[in-house]
Write an enzyme that holds these catalytic residues in place. Structure first.
Site, short mmCIF file in Angstrom:
data_model
loop_
_atom_site.label_atom_id
_atom_site.label_comp_id
_atom_site.label_asym_id
_atom_site.label_seq_id
_atom_site.Cartn_x
_atom_site.Cartn_y
_atom_site.Cartn_z
CB SER A 1 33.93 46.10 76.96
OG SER A 1 35.24 45.77 77.41
CE LYS A 2 30.28 41.02 72.64
NZ LYS A 2 30.11 41.00 71.21
NE ARG A 3 38.87 46.26 77.44
CZ ARG A 3 39.25 46.78 78.59
NH1 ARG A 3 39.89 46.03 79.46
NH2 ARG A 3 39.00 48.03 78.90
CG HIS A 4 35.76 44.36 81.74
ND1 HIS A 4 35.24 45.43 81.03
CD2 HIS A 4 36.93 44.79 82.26
CE1 HIS A 4 36.09 46.45 81.14
NE2 HIS A 4 37.10 46.09 81.87
N GLY A 5 34.78 39.84 80.53
CA GLY A 5 34.09 38.57 80.83
C GLY A 5 32.68 38.58 80.30
#
Length: 474
Positions: A242-246
């Site tokens: 997801s976005k929080r992984h980059g």
């Protein structure tokens, strides 16, 4: 192998080309190439509110940048809505579908009751065998598939193996909405059939869709394509990427300075393996790829691994090709416009000359740009704080002496400047490092750079003497 394999990549244009989508496209492309078949591209734009032109452009751009070409024209699903309606009417006429007049309130009550009773079949079939004359006036019906009530729906999947659903748990799914618009389920089946798709390779989040789509194929008497549902990509922590992984879009990896060949080589190994081989040429990838070799468990995305792989591809790349990649990524970096303005025949030649030394240190094109900064820097150089701390009065005196020693070099290249500096160090009882670091600071404004004699050679005699003069004690 048959030459009639047809794969397809069918993204929904609701955002950029996601990294998981890029891998799906790559697997479809590889399988088509391996079998001498075709890969078609279909944009599934039936969700009119969320499908946008910029998203379509981003998908096409991302595929082109990755080097994944498709056969024939792009097919837009929405433009085929009349054909989808025709098939729904055909199913209605053959008794394989029916008109459903259930109201929104009735459907909500039905769902709530089914959930309370722990049933997965949410629609109770209330209009399955009723006479449409009983319908409420003015109600626009949906068209539902008359799905089998007993038995099993089975998919023989190349990756997941044999997957079985009990029909009693599957709904009579909607084929055509009350407004006459076809549903995604119907559109996919009709398009895959009409496009002659033989192999559907997609994410395993579509596995439940495969059961529903198989029922539509059966009702139409059509052969179902060969199915391969590939595991999703997870983040380094094991949860869904997801976005929080980059960064997630292919355009973001491009902006971070990854090479298309490196990203392809990294993506192919996410979920598919070929012994211990990490690095593949495009042809090796095509030759080795096969669907049963795809693992069933989710692959973890590892940025460090991608960066190391990218560094390998940069080191192996042709220097001229790297100059062109350097230019192509300038649109994505803050100082890009400034560097673009300074690109001319002279600076390109310097960049090409510096490339063997620059690429040894860089893992991304962004690092390559940073390393090449000294070529484009204006005089007097902006000296980084860490480097400025080394410019003591004694160092400035030494820089003045180094400048005088270098003035005697007329045939200017890495070997002659190195000989002059070694000679100077010996005569003054200094180690070469004590000479190299002041030179580096004066010529690049930084404490790290490519080999200092490469820097001297790339910048040329006149520019080097001028930069040394700027930092020497007056």
């Amino acid at each position: 192998m048959t030459d009639s394999v047809v794969t397809r990549f069918a993204p929904s244009p609701t955002g950029f080309l996601h990294i998981g989508g890029a891998r799906t496209a790559l697997f479809n492309w590889l399988y088509a190439k391996k079998t001498g078949g075709k890969m078609l591209l279909r944009i599934e734009d039936t969700d009119r509110e969320r499908s946008t032109e910029p998203a379509i452009a981003a998908i096409l751009d991302g595929l082109k940048w990755l080097g994944l070409d498709w056969d024939g024209d792009v097919i837009y699903q929405f433009s085929r809505a009349a054909r989808h309606r025709e098939v729904a009417e055909q199913l209605l006429a053959s008794g394989k579908a029916y008109r459903c007049y259930a109201t929104a309130e009735e459907l909500t009550a039905m769902r709530e009751k089914a959930r309370a009773e722990g049933r997965t079949r949410l629609y109770d079939g209330m209009w399955r065998d009723r006479d449409p004359s009983e319908a409420p006036a003015g109600m626009k019906p949906t068209i539902r598939l008359k799905a089998p009530l007993t038995g099993e729906t089975v998919i023989e999947d190349q990756v997941q193996g044999r997957v079985v659903w009990q029909n009693e748990n599957l709904d009579d799914l909607v084929l055509l909405r009350g407004d006459g618009n076809p549903t995604y389920m119907l559109a996919v089946v009709v398009d895959d059939h009409d496009m002659g798709v033989t192999h559907v390779i997609r994410g395993d989040d579509h596995l439940i869709n495969a059961a529903r789509q198989k029922q539509i194929y059966d009702a139409l008497g059509w052969d179902i394509p060969n199915m391969s549902h590939i595991p999703l990509i997870h983040g380094p922590d094991g949860s869904k990427l997801s976005k929080r992984h980059g960064a997630l879009g292919v355009d973001a990896y491009r902006a971070m300075g990854y090479l298309p060949a490196a990203l392809r080589s990294y993506l192919v190994r996410l979920g598919w393996s070929h012994g211990d081989q990490e690095i593949f040429s495009t042809q090796e990838m095509i030759d080795a790829f096969d669907l049963p070799a795809i693992g069933r468990s989710a692959a973890r995305f590892d940025f460090a691994k991608l960066e190391n792989l990218n560094g390998h591809y940069i080191r192996q790349a042709d220097d001229r090709e790297l100059v062109s990649q350097f230019e192509s990524v300038l649109d994505y970096v803050p100082e890009g416009a400034e560097l673009k303005a300074k690109l001319n025949d002279a600076t390109r030649a310097q960049l090409l000359r510096a490339m063997p030394s620059l690429k040894e240190r860089a893992k991304t094109l962004i690092e390559l740009i940073s390393g090449a900064y000294f070529i484009f820097a204006d005089r007097p150089l902006q000296v980084e704080p860490k480097a400025a701390a080394l410019l003591t009065p004694e160092t400035r005196v030494l820089i003045g002496k180094l400048r005088i020693a270098l003035e005697t070099v007329t045939d200017w290249h890495a070997e002659t400047t190195e000989a002059a500096m070694r000679n100077f160090a010996e005569q003054n009882n200094l180690k070469l490092g004590a000479v190299a670091q002041p030179l580096r600071v004066a010529l690049t404004g930084r404490t790290t750079s490519p080999g200092i004699f490469d820097v001297l050679a790339v910048l040329g005699r006149e520019e080097c003497l001028a930069r040394l003069g700027d930092q020497a004690a007056s």
